[in-house]
Enzyme design. Sequence first.
Site, PDB file in Angstrom:
ATOM      1  N   HIS A 394       0.824  -1.220   0.000  1.00  0.00           N
ATOM      2  CA  HIS A 394       0.000   0.000   0.000  1.00  0.00           C
ATOM      3  C   HIS A 394       0.857   1.270   0.000  1.00  0.00           C
ATOM      4  O   HIS A 394       0.327   2.361  -0.119  1.00  0.00           O
ATOM      5  CB  HIS A 394      -0.924   0.031   1.230  1.00  0.00           C
ATOM      6  CG  HIS A 394      -1.983  -1.025   1.199  1.00  0.00           C
ATOM      7  ND1 HIS A 394      -2.857  -1.166   0.137  1.00  0.00           N
ATOM      8  CD2 HIS A 394      -2.321  -1.999   2.088  1.00  0.00           C
ATOM      9  CE1 HIS A 394      -3.685  -2.179   0.385  1.00  0.00           C
ATOM     10  NE2 HIS A 394      -3.367  -2.707   1.551  1.00  0.00           N
ATOM     11  N   ASP A 428      -2.922 -10.103  -2.805  1.00  0.00           N
ATOM     12  CA  ASP A 428      -3.478  -9.723  -1.506  1.00  0.00           C
ATOM     13  C   ASP A 428      -4.969  -9.396  -1.694  1.00  0.00           C
ATOM     14  O   ASP A 428      -5.406  -9.031  -2.788  1.00  0.00           O
ATOM     15  CB  ASP A 428      -2.718  -8.487  -0.993  1.00  0.00           C
ATOM     16  CG  ASP A 428      -3.055  -8.126   0.433  1.00  0.00           C
ATOM     17  OD1 ASP A 428      -2.287  -8.523   1.327  1.00  0.00           O
ATOM     18  OD2 ASP A 428      -4.080  -7.441   0.661  1.00  0.00           O
ATOM     19  N   HIS A 430      -6.430  -6.873  -0.731  1.00  0.00           N
ATOM     20  CA  HIS A 430      -6.592  -5.436  -0.952  1.00  0.00           C
ATOM     21  C   HIS A 430      -5.745  -4.979  -2.130  1.00  0.00           C
ATOM     22  O   HIS A 430      -4.657  -5.497  -2.351  1.00  0.00           O
ATOM     23  CB  HIS A 430      -6.190  -4.670   0.317  1.00  0.00           C
ATOM     24  CG  HIS A 430      -6.899  -5.169   1.536  1.00  0.00           C
ATOM     25  ND1 HIS A 430      -6.349  -6.134   2.354  1.00  0.00           N
ATOM     26  CD2 HIS A 430      -8.117  -4.876   2.042  1.00  0.00           C
ATOM     27  CE1 HIS A 430      -7.210  -6.405   3.328  1.00  0.00           C
ATOM     28  NE2 HIS A 430      -8.288  -5.661   3.162  1.00  0.00           N
ATOM     29  N   ASP A 517      -4.770 -12.752   2.981  1.00  0.00           N
ATOM     30  CA  ASP A 517      -6.033 -12.304   3.571  1.00  0.00           C
ATOM     31  C   ASP A 517      -7.233 -12.596   2.675  1.00  0.00           C
ATOM     32  O   ASP A 517      -8.341 -12.139   2.946  1.00  0.00           O
ATOM     33  CB  ASP A 517      -5.977 -10.818   3.972  1.00  0.00           C
ATOM     34  CG  ASP A 517      -5.226  -9.959   2.984  1.00  0.00           C
ATOM     35  OD1 ASP A 517      -4.935 -10.439   1.869  1.00  0.00           O
ATOM     36  OD2 ASP A 517      -4.936  -8.785   3.307  1.00  0.00           O
TER      37      ASP A 517
END
Length: 595
Positions: A394, A428, A430, A517
């Site tokens: 991120h 991931d 996200h 995740d």
Amino acid sequence: MFLIRKIYDDSTSANQAAIAQAQAILRAQFSGLSEGDVAKLPDQLHDPLKHRFHAQLLAAENAHGELRGFALLLHAPDLHFAYLEYISAAPGGTGGGIGGALYERVREEAAALNVMGLFFECLPDDEALSHDPEIRAQNTARLKFYERYGARPLANTAYETPLKAGDDNPPYLVMDRLGSDQPLGRNEARRIVRAILDRKYGELCPPDYVEHVINSITDDPVQLRAPRYIRRSTRKTAPAPLRDRRIALIVNDKHDIHHVRERGYVEAPVRIKVILQQLEKPGFFERLPARKFPRSWIRSVHDRDFVQYLMHACARVPEGKSVYPYVFPIRNATRPPRELPLRAGYYCIDTFTPLNRNAWLAALGAVDCALTGAQCLLDGYHVAYALVRPPGHHAERRSFGGFCYFNSAAVAANYLSRYGRVAVLDVDYHHGNGTENIFYRRADVFTVSLHGHPRVTYPYFSGFEDERGEGAGLGYNLNIPLQEGLDGAGYREHLARALKHIARFAPHYLVLALGLDTAKGDPTGSFTLTYRDFHENGRMIGALGLPLLVTQEGGYRTRSLGQNARHFFEGLWEGTHPARQASGNPRRPGKATRG
Ligand SMILES: [Zn+2]
């Protein structure tokens, strides 16, 4: 000190520089070579069809990128043999073990190609063929060196027939069986010798010369000359352990200094612990220490003022305390607040990623691990895994957030991009907004992300399908946003699409931002992947066959996290080494069990 790097083509400036230095070594060390032979080296690397061999250059480089020696290994997949065209140290550099290290690496690479043998020419040690005693002594030393590995000239053939009567030093054809006991059949030997003479000496050897040599191969199986220099008991014939049959594992040892103890802060040290426990089970990990890399590698993907800010701001936070961004000066970017804690929002995308002393140190350690993993790929490992926290994907060029500070995967991808095209695949849950942002205008790094749809999933502002890159990078970013609640089978359909795009890009290296995740029950996700799904995802990614650096990103359900990671790597291992699952190459039974 030198490292051996495998070069597949001449597409980057680092590779071009190494190839040019290899050509200089050829001119200096092989006086009999024509300028045409020297000049064709880059072409040999990028045009296997024309030269009818797949070539790889093994470059022994020191820390300054100076070439200390090299080997050029040719592979004929149609006839299952490898041919060592050149092996040489730089002038004045024959000491230091470069020749031996290069030859051992050549054997590893040849064995990994599953060939039936490695062939090369060596000048004769026979007085009748080599008249000058000084040259003959050098030839003897070389043959003795190779004999240590069980490599000896073919016996009872006319390979060492001079092209012109009376020519001195016609070469033997030497074969290294790479530790195998498999006999070399007559017909097989004839096909291989014909290929060598045709493909390498097509313009030099007249047809009747070729036929003469081929017809001289009558033993079945073909024999190697009896050992002349090395007693059997001291010969080492099995290739060194194959580096590409192990996964380099680099763990950020200092990760646990970064421990935010606030309730609900799921990015916790226990994540690494549960993964490490599970990784002890499969036997294919080799733990390596992280090396230190200059900070300039971080600044090559993150803005200097951002890096400076993180360093100063983290250092000012009192021991044991954390600062959370709470003011976001979005309207006036030219006047960041003077107070460092206030300024946090100037560089951060959310309110839950704190600054503290140890975050900075742990983030630096994670970057070093990722760079060490990247270097492992250059050194010959097929897969490296940087098991790190904090995660990184991120972190954008000038912002942190989402538990991430520096984008370790992006730093490593940029490092690898000096040596070839790189694809970054982010799995991931996200969106990897940081990686997208860093490479958005670049065509040499293809970024692909599969993630929960940003309409409903962090980071909300990026990860949409229409973000495709900009300028030169247009078309080199692919986002695959996915619906909530997706299961493993549904996920695989999209993963297959992502892998197809990556294969089309034909990268030399793949960096995988591995978030786990997407697992069932993850507190930050909504997908329902089980360990079986991670196994299958790993298998699909491994089947691409690309040198692969894996960096650890998210994954917060610690009850299943370790098991999911292990199954992912077991699947990856299967995908990377299909011979282990199937019967293997029928020509070399049992070979797949050796590594
Ligand atoms: Zn995540």
